[in-house]
Design a protein around this motif. Structure first.
Motif, PDB file in Angstrom:
ATOM      1  N   ARG A 176      43.218 -33.186 -33.407  1.00 17.95           N
ATOM      2  CA  ARG A 176      44.097 -34.062 -32.627  1.00 17.95           C
ATOM      3  C   ARG A 176      43.413 -34.537 -31.351  1.00 17.95           C
ATOM      4  NH1 ARG A 176      46.094 -31.127 -28.311  1.00 17.95           N
ATOM      5  NH2 ARG A 176      46.087 -28.868 -28.534  1.00 17.95           N
ATOM      6  N   ALA A 177      43.907 -35.637 -30.819  1.00 15.42           N
ATOM      7  CA  ALA A 177      43.416 -36.148 -29.543  1.00 15.42           C
ATOM      8  C   ALA A 177      43.970 -35.286 -28.416  1.00 15.42           C
ATOM      9  CB  ALA A 177      43.852 -37.596 -29.362  1.00 15.42           C
ATOM     10  N   GLY A 178      43.198 -35.159 -27.334  1.00 14.90           N
ATOM     11  CA  GLY A 178      43.655 -34.419 -26.161  1.00 14.90           C
ATOM     12  C   GLY A 178      42.966 -33.085 -26.007  1.00 14.90           C
ATOM     13  N   HIS A 181      50.547 -33.484 -25.975  1.00 17.02           N
ATOM     14  CA  HIS A 181      50.202 -34.715 -26.685  1.00 17.02           C
ATOM     15  C   HIS A 181      49.323 -35.564 -25.770  1.00 17.02           C
ATOM     16  CE1 HIS A 181      53.712 -35.796 -24.254  1.00 17.02           C
ATOM     17  NE2 HIS A 181      53.227 -37.017 -24.248  1.00 17.02           N
ATOM     18  N   ALA A 182      48.519 -36.404 -26.388  1.00 21.42           N
ATOM     19  CA  ALA A 182      47.638 -37.284 -25.621  1.00 21.42           C
ATOM     20  C   ALA A 182      48.402 -38.545 -25.239  1.00 21.42           C
ATOM     21  CB  ALA A 182      46.407 -37.635 -26.443  1.00 21.42           C
ATOM     22  N   LYS A 229      38.169 -41.198 -36.061  1.00 25.69           N
ATOM     23  CA  LYS A 229      37.836 -42.390 -35.275  1.00 25.69           C
ATOM     24  C   LYS A 229      38.724 -42.413 -34.034  1.00 25.69           C
ATOM     25  CE  LYS A 229      36.611 -47.212 -35.713  1.00 25.69           C
ATOM     26  NZ  LYS A 229      36.344 -48.309 -36.648  1.00 25.69           N
ATOM     27  N   PRO A 230      38.106 -42.356 -32.831  1.00 22.52           N
ATOM     28  CA  PRO A 230      38.904 -42.377 -31.605  1.00 22.52           C
ATOM     29  C   PRO A 230      39.319 -43.805 -31.249  1.00 22.52           C
ATOM     30  CG  PRO A 230      36.585 -42.212 -31.064  1.00 22.52           C
ATOM     31  CD  PRO A 230      36.672 -42.187 -32.567  1.00 22.52           C
ATOM     32  N   SER A 231      40.459 -43.917 -30.571  1.00 22.56           N
ATOM     33  CA  SER A 231      40.892 -45.244 -30.114  1.00 22.56           C
ATOM     34  C   SER A 231      40.037 -45.716 -28.946  1.00 22.56           C
ATOM     35  CB  SER A 231      42.363 -45.197 -29.699  1.00 22.56           C
ATOM     36  OG  SER A 231      42.556 -44.283 -28.634  1.00 22.56           O
ATOM     37  N   PRO A 274      38.760 -36.636 -25.212  1.00 21.14           N
ATOM     38  CA  PRO A 274      38.692 -35.238 -25.654  1.00 21.14           C
ATOM     39  C   PRO A 274      39.432 -35.060 -26.978  1.00 21.14           C
ATOM     40  CG  PRO A 274      40.329 -35.461 -23.927  1.00 21.14           C
ATOM     41  CD  PRO A 274      39.676 -36.809 -24.088  1.00 21.14           C
ATOM     42  N   VAL A 275      38.909 -34.170 -27.803  1.00 28.24           N
ATOM     43  CA  VAL A 275      39.522 -33.849 -29.094  1.00 28.24           C
ATOM     44  C   VAL A 275      39.620 -32.338 -29.211  1.00 28.24           C
ATOM     45  CG1 VAL A 275      39.145 -33.890 -31.595  1.00 28.24           C
ATOM     46  CG2 VAL A 275      38.774 -35.946 -30.265  1.00 28.24           C
TER      47      VAL A 275
END
Length: 202
Positions: free
Chosen positions: A129-131, A137-138, A172-174, A179-180
C-alpha cells in the motif's frame, strides 16, 4: 630403624586425582547451565506461540519497520524477505517477497483463497500500500498493484518445510518518490505477528 619412609612408587598426595574430579565437575556444571538456558529459551518460545518476530536492528513492528532487502525472522523459523524495488521503463517498480519455511510444518502464506490473499488496502496475508507504516491511509497519492491477482495466486499453494517461494510484485505509484509499506501477515493456526517493510519508490 625408620619406619616412616614412603615406599618407592607410592603417590605422596591425592592432589592430581582431586584436580581431575574438579575439572569433571566444572565441565558437567557448564553443560547443565547451557542445557538449562536452551530449555528456558524453548519454553519461552513455546509459551508465546513461536509467532513473534526475532530481529536484531529494526524490529519489523509497525512503528519500527524493516527496510528494503531486509528479512523478517520469526521464532518458529519462518523468514520473509522483501527485495529492493527496481524501476521499470514504464514507470512501474518490481520487487519480490520471498518466503523461506524453516518451520517444522507446511505453511500457506496466502491462506486458503487467492481472493483474500493480497490487497492494496488490507487486511490480508500480503498488503502492498501507499504511505508509511504508521499511516492509516495515504492522502494525495497512491499506488496501483499491477499484478495483485497473480501474486495472490502464487501465495495459495502449500509451502513445505525447508522450501522457499518468491512472489513477484509490480506496482505503479501515482507520484514518483512516494513511501510504500509492505505488510506480511502469514496465516497460522496460532498467533503470528505482522511484519512491516517501508521504502520509497524513487
Amino acid at each position: 630403624m625408620d619406619t616412616d619412609q614412603t615406599p618407592p612408587g607410592t603417590p605422596t598426595s591425592d592432589r592430581p586425582r582431586g584436580l581431575n574430579g574438579c575439572a569433571v565437575a566444572v565441565v558437567v556444571l557448564t553443560g547443565l547451565v547451557i542445557l538449562a538456558a536452551w530449555a528456558l529459551a524453548e519454553f519461552e518460545k513455546g509459551f508465546d506461540g513461536y509467532g513473534q518476530l526475532e530481529q536484531s536492528g529494526p524490529s519489523g513492528y509497525v512503528a519500527d519497520p524493516l527496510g528494503p532487502g531486509a528479512t523478517a525472522r520469526y521464532e518458529d523459523g519462518l523468514k520473509v524477505t522483501v527485495s529492493r524495488p527496481r524501476p521499470e521503463p514504464d514507470g512501474s517498480y518490481s520487487l519480490t517477497v520471498t518466503y523461506e519455511n524453516d518451520t517444522d510444518e507446511e505453511l500457506r502464506p496466502g491462506g486458503e483463497s487467492s481472493d483474500a490473499g493480497a490487497s492494496e488496502y488490507g487486511p490480508a496475508p500480503l498488503v502492498v500500500r501507499a504511505g508509511k507504516s504508521l499511516d492509516d491511509h495515504a492522502s494525495g497519492y497512491g499506488v496501483t498493484w499491477l499484478n495483485r491477482r497473480e501474486a495472490a495466486a502464487a501465495l495459495v499453494p502449500p509451502l513445505g518445510t525447508e522450501k522457499k517461494r518468491t512472489v513477484p510484485v509490480r506496482v505503479k505509484p501515482s507520484v514518483k518518490g512516494i513511501p510504500v509499506t509492505v505488510e506480511v501477515d502469514p496465516p497460522t493456526a496460532g498467533f503470528r505477528e505482522t511484519a512491516y517493510f517501508q521504502f520509497a519508490l524513487d
